[in-house]
Design a protein around this motif. Sequence first.
Motif, PDB file in Angstrom:
ATOM      1  N   THR A  12       0.817  -1.221   0.000  1.00 59.41           N
ATOM      2  CA  THR A  12       0.000   0.000   0.000  1.00 59.41           C
ATOM      3  C   THR A  12       0.849   1.269   0.000  1.00 59.41           C
ATOM      4  OG1 THR A  12      -0.151  -0.112   2.418  1.00 59.41           O
ATOM      5  CG2 THR A  12      -1.955  -1.100   1.165  1.00 59.41           C
ATOM      6  N   GLY A  13       2.164   1.116  -0.109  1.00 57.84           N
ATOM      7  CA  GLY A  13       3.039   2.288  -0.096  1.00 57.84           C
ATOM      8  C   GLY A  13       4.445   1.894   0.294  1.00 57.84           C
ATOM      9  N   ARG A  14       5.336   2.885   0.328  1.00 54.26           N
ATOM     10  CA  ARG A  14       6.741   2.615   0.618  1.00 54.26           C
ATOM     11  C   ARG A  14       6.944   2.211   2.078  1.00 54.26           C
ATOM     12  NH1 ARG A  14      10.150   7.635  -1.508  1.00 54.26           N
ATOM     13  NH2 ARG A  14       8.656   8.774  -0.204  1.00 54.26           N
ATOM     14  N   LEU A  15       7.841   1.273   2.309  1.00 51.91           N
ATOM     15  CA  LEU A  15       8.171   0.866   3.674  1.00 51.91           C
ATOM     16  C   LEU A  15       9.024   1.943   4.343  1.00 51.91           C
ATOM     17  CD1 LEU A  15       8.976  -2.932   3.196  1.00 51.91           C
ATOM     18  CD2 LEU A  15       6.825  -1.864   3.901  1.00 51.91           C
ATOM     19  N   HIS A  16       8.902   2.028   5.672  1.00 51.78           N
ATOM     20  CA  HIS A  16       9.585   3.089   6.407  1.00 51.78           C
ATOM     21  C   HIS A  16      10.399   2.523   7.569  1.00 51.78           C
ATOM     22  CE1 HIS A  16       6.343   2.545   9.283  1.00 51.78           C
ATOM     23  NE2 HIS A  16       5.439   2.921   8.389  1.00 51.78           N
ATOM     24  N   LEU A  17      11.018   3.407   8.318  1.00 48.73           N
ATOM     25  CA  LEU A  17      11.894   2.974   9.412  1.00 48.73           C
ATOM     26  C   LEU A  17      11.154   2.185  10.479  1.00 48.73           C
ATOM     27  CD1 LEU A  17      14.228   6.064   9.856  1.00 48.73           C
ATOM     28  CD2 LEU A  17      14.948   3.730   9.323  1.00 48.73           C
ATOM     29  N   GLY A  18       9.881   2.498  10.682  1.00 53.48           N
ATOM     30  CA  GLY A  18       9.093   1.712  11.624  1.00 53.48           C
ATOM     31  C   GLY A  18       9.017   0.257  11.195  1.00 53.48           C
ATOM     32  N   HIS A  19       8.848   0.029   9.887  1.00 53.50           N
ATOM     33  CA  HIS A  19       8.845  -1.339   9.362  1.00 53.50           C
ATOM     34  C   HIS A  19      10.213  -1.993   9.564  1.00 53.50           C
ATOM     35  CE1 HIS A  19       5.531   0.268   6.622  1.00 53.50           C
ATOM     36  NE2 HIS A  19       4.955  -0.692   7.304  1.00 53.50           N
ATOM     37  N   GLN A 182      10.339  -5.767  19.684  1.00 51.16           N
ATOM     38  CA  GLN A 182      10.614  -4.691  18.750  1.00 51.16           C
ATOM     39  C   GLN A 182      10.153  -3.360  19.326  1.00 51.16           C
ATOM     40  OE1 GLN A 182       9.104  -7.512  17.777  1.00 51.16           O
ATOM     41  NE2 GLN A 182      10.515  -8.429  16.327  1.00 51.16           N
ATOM     42  N   PRO A 183      10.943  -2.336  19.155  1.00 50.30           N
ATOM     43  CA  PRO A 183      10.571  -1.023  19.676  1.00 50.30           C
ATOM     44  C   PRO A 183       9.395  -0.436  18.903  1.00 50.30           C
ATOM     45  CG  PRO A 183      12.516  -0.847  18.308  1.00 50.30           C
ATOM     46  CD  PRO A 183      12.231  -2.312  18.452  1.00 50.30           C
ATOM     47  N   LEU A 184       8.554   0.300  19.588  1.00 50.65           N
ATOM     48  CA  LEU A 184       7.431   0.955  18.943  1.00 50.65           C
ATOM     49  C   LEU A 184       7.827   2.383  18.597  1.00 50.65           C
ATOM     50  CD1 LEU A 184       4.472   1.062  18.048  1.00 50.65           C
ATOM     51  CD2 LEU A 184       3.875   1.767  20.379  1.00 50.65           C
ATOM     52  N   LEU A 185       7.955   2.638  17.314  1.00 53.31           N
ATOM     53  CA  LEU A 185       8.263   3.986  16.857  1.00 53.31           C
ATOM     54  C   LEU A 185       6.979   4.695  16.477  1.00 53.31           C
ATOM     55  CD1 LEU A 185      11.411   3.734  14.540  1.00 53.31           C
ATOM     56  CD2 LEU A 185      11.176   5.091  16.626  1.00 53.31           C
ATOM     57  N   LYS A 186       6.785   5.885  17.043  1.00 53.78           N
ATOM     58  CA  LYS A 186       5.632   6.686  16.644  1.00 53.78           C
ATOM     59  C   LYS A 186       5.996   7.512  15.410  1.00 53.78           C
ATOM     60  CE  LYS A 186       3.716   7.153  21.299  1.00 53.78           C
ATOM     61  NZ  LYS A 186       3.361   8.103  22.385  1.00 53.78           N
ATOM     62  N   GLY A 187       4.968   8.076  14.779  1.00 51.50           N
ATOM     63  CA  GLY A 187       5.208   8.948  13.646  1.00 51.50           C
ATOM     64  C   GLY A 187       5.829  10.259  14.080  1.00 51.50           C
ATOM     65  N   SER A 194       2.581   5.690  10.004  1.00 53.25           N
ATOM     66  CA  SER A 194       1.767   5.102   8.945  1.00 53.25           C
ATOM     67  C   SER A 194       2.236   5.597   7.588  1.00 53.25           C
ATOM     68  CB  SER A 194       0.293   5.483   9.148  1.00 53.25           C
ATOM     69  OG  SER A 194      -0.483   5.151   8.013  1.00 53.25           O
ATOM     70  N   LYS A 195       2.191   4.677   6.598  1.00 51.34           N
ATOM     71  CA  LYS A 195       2.532   5.037   5.229  1.00 51.34           C
ATOM     72  C   LYS A 195       1.585   6.105   4.688  1.00 51.34           C
ATOM     73  CE  LYS A 195       2.377   0.596   4.203  1.00 51.34           C
ATOM     74  NZ  LYS A 195       2.386  -0.704   3.504  1.00 51.34           N
ATOM     75  N   SER A 196       0.325   6.025   5.120  1.00 50.17           N
ATOM     76  CA  SER A 196      -0.696   6.891   4.531  1.00 50.17           C
ATOM     77  C   SER A 196      -0.782   8.264   5.207  1.00 50.17           C
ATOM     78  CB  SER A 196      -2.069   6.203   4.608  1.00 50.17           C
ATOM     79  OG  SER A 196      -2.429   5.959   5.960  1.00 50.17           O
ATOM     80  N   ARG A 197      -0.163   8.433   6.373  1.00 49.52           N
ATOM     81  CA  ARG A 197      -0.292   9.691   7.107  1.00 49.52           C
ATOM     82  C   ARG A 197       0.847  10.669   6.858  1.00 49.52           C
ATOM     83  NH1 ARG A 197      -2.473   7.535  13.042  1.00 49.52           N
ATOM     84  NH2 ARG A 197      -4.281   6.365  12.231  1.00 49.52           N
ATOM     85  N   GLY A 198       1.821  10.256   6.079  1.00 47.08           N
ATOM     86  CA  GLY A 198       2.932  11.157   5.767  1.00 47.08           C
ATOM     87  C   GLY A 198       3.781  11.519   6.968  1.00 47.08           C
ATOM     88  N   ASN A 199       3.797  10.667   7.998  1.00 46.27           N
ATOM     89  CA  ASN A 199       4.546  10.979   9.215  1.00 46.27           C
ATOM     90  C   ASN A 199       5.703  10.019   9.457  1.00 46.27           C
ATOM     91  OD1 ASN A 199       3.240   8.645   9.947  1.00 46.27           O
ATOM     92  ND2 ASN A 199       2.223   9.500  11.752  1.00 46.27           N
ATOM     93  N   ALA A 200       6.125   9.335   8.383  1.00 48.29           N
ATOM     94  CA  ALA A 200       7.174   8.337   8.512  1.00 48.29           C
ATOM     95  C   ALA A 200       8.301   8.625   7.520  1.00 48.29           C
ATOM     96  CB  ALA A 200       6.604   6.941   8.257  1.00 48.29           C
ATOM     97  N   ILE A 201       9.496   8.154   7.842  1.00 51.87           N
ATOM     98  CA  ILE A 201      10.638   8.297   6.950  1.00 51.87           C
ATOM     99  C   ILE A 201      10.765   7.015   6.137  1.00 51.87           C
ATOM    100  CG2 ILE A 201      13.134   8.643   6.793  1.00 51.87           C
ATOM    101  CD1 ILE A 201      12.935  10.099   9.518  1.00 51.87           C
ATOM    102  N   ALA A 202      10.468   7.100   4.857  1.00 54.34           N
ATOM    103  CA  ALA A 202      10.556   5.932   3.985  1.00 54.34           C
ATOM    104  C   ALA A 202      12.003   5.483   3.835  1.00 54.34           C
ATOM    105  CB  ALA A 202       9.960   6.254   2.618  1.00 54.34           C
ATOM    106  N   LEU A 203      12.206   4.180   3.690  1.00 52.29           N
ATOM    107  CA  LEU A 203      13.557   3.659   3.483  1.00 52.29           C
ATOM    108  C   LEU A 203      14.159   4.195   2.196  1.00 52.29           C
ATOM    109  CD1 LEU A 203      12.977  -0.078   4.470  1.00 52.29           C
ATOM    110  CD2 LEU A 203      13.840   1.770   5.911  1.00 52.29           C
ATOM    111  N   SER A 204      13.304   4.536   1.245  1.00 49.58           N
ATOM    112  CA  SER A 204      13.779   5.036  -0.045  1.00 49.58           C
ATOM    113  C   SER A 204      13.828   6.559  -0.112  1.00 49.58           C
ATOM    114  CB  SER A 204      12.876   4.518  -1.163  1.00 49.58           C
ATOM    115  OG  SER A 204      11.517   4.855  -0.912  1.00 49.58           O
ATOM    116  N   GLY A 216      10.240  18.975  10.444  1.00 48.68           N
ATOM    117  CA  GLY A 216       8.823  19.184  10.729  1.00 48.68           C
ATOM    118  C   GLY A 216       8.290  18.351  11.873  1.00 48.68           C
ATOM    119  N   ALA A 217       9.147  17.554  12.507  1.00 42.78           N
ATOM    120  CA  ALA A 217       8.698  16.687  13.603  1.00 42.78           C
ATOM    121  C   ALA A 217       8.297  17.506  14.829  1.00 42.78           C
ATOM    122  CB  ALA A 217       9.807  15.705  13.976  1.00 42.78           C
ATOM    123  N   ARG A 218       7.326  17.016  15.560  1.00 42.77           N
ATOM    124  CA  ARG A 218       6.878  17.681  16.785  1.00 42.77           C
ATOM    125  C   ARG A 218       7.898  17.499  17.902  1.00 42.77           C
ATOM    126  NH1 ARG A 218       0.465  16.141  17.549  1.00 42.77           N
ATOM    127  NH2 ARG A 218      -0.318  17.171  15.671  1.00 42.77           N
TER     128      ARG A 218
END
Length: 320
Positions: A12-19, A182-187, A194-204, A216-218
């Motif tokens: 459903t989208g690019r994998l990110h550091l959380g994955h 596994q550690p729980l990383l928040k956005g 989430s891939k769909s929320r634009g709050n993750a750093i994609a591996l690519s 832009g992180a809080r």
Amino acid sequence: MNDVVLTGDRPTGRLHLGHYFGSLANRVALQERHPLYVLIADYQVITDRDVPGEIRRHTTDLLLDYLAVGIDPARATIFQHSAIPELNQLLLPFLSLVSVAELGRNPTVKDEIAHSSQRAVSGLMFTYPVHQAADILFCKGTLVPVGKDQLPHLEVARLVARRFNERYGVVFPLPEAMMGAQPLLKGLDGGKMSKSRGNAIALSATEDETAALVRGARTDADRLITYDEERRPEVANLLTLAGLCLGRDPGELAAEIGDGGAVTLKRVVTEAVNEFLRPIRKRRAELTEADARTVLAEGNERARERAVRTLEEVRVAMGF
């Protein structure tokens, strides 16, 4: 008997550091010890949405991410739902082993239905856990890496295997959950990554894209950087991310940053993430879409051979 591991993702989208920290790094380690099946669950994309979107593009991206992080197609079988009709055919006899009431009580399905983008709940969403049982049992999977929220799905797979064995003779092992720490990383916005929320750093993601996302992180208004998950969750999350990338304790990083404030914190995080992702990005840049297609074709062939054998065992056991 050597354990067989089944795991996978929906395209459903690019994998990110959380994955990566949540599952991908573990898969790279597992492939050295066990037969590993990695499912690209393309049919499951339409469980909670009306159309699959850019399914081919996402499947290719998923494959390239897998290869870039070190999943080895010589050790792991990477395959997709839609290419294995025998796997999906197991859904029919498996559905006969589970009641409507049992499906309706599944808490994970209830939660997924609540967050679905569909106008109405589809039959595929309702039977999602039984389809996952087919994913696990077609390859005689015995170990399934899962998070706590996925345990009800695994219980359905165990229920299906147990009832089939009792009714028709022993064909399937009872799969076990592989619960990791596994550690729980928040956005980066403090919510669920989430891939769909634009709050993750994609591996690519590029280095510049990564820097922009971290900027832009809080954070919060306190200039002194401390690691406190309860009182300062956003700051703690950034420190956790940097710590994972550097292989260091986030509390020690906080002490080093001290009163450097959010600007210094974000610089440290950006440098840590970019340094960590550099070899992954390099490997990904060396891969082509043709490489991805070749890997998938070979994985689909191996998975289908396994599925054909299992379906034949099921037919014989049931008397067809």
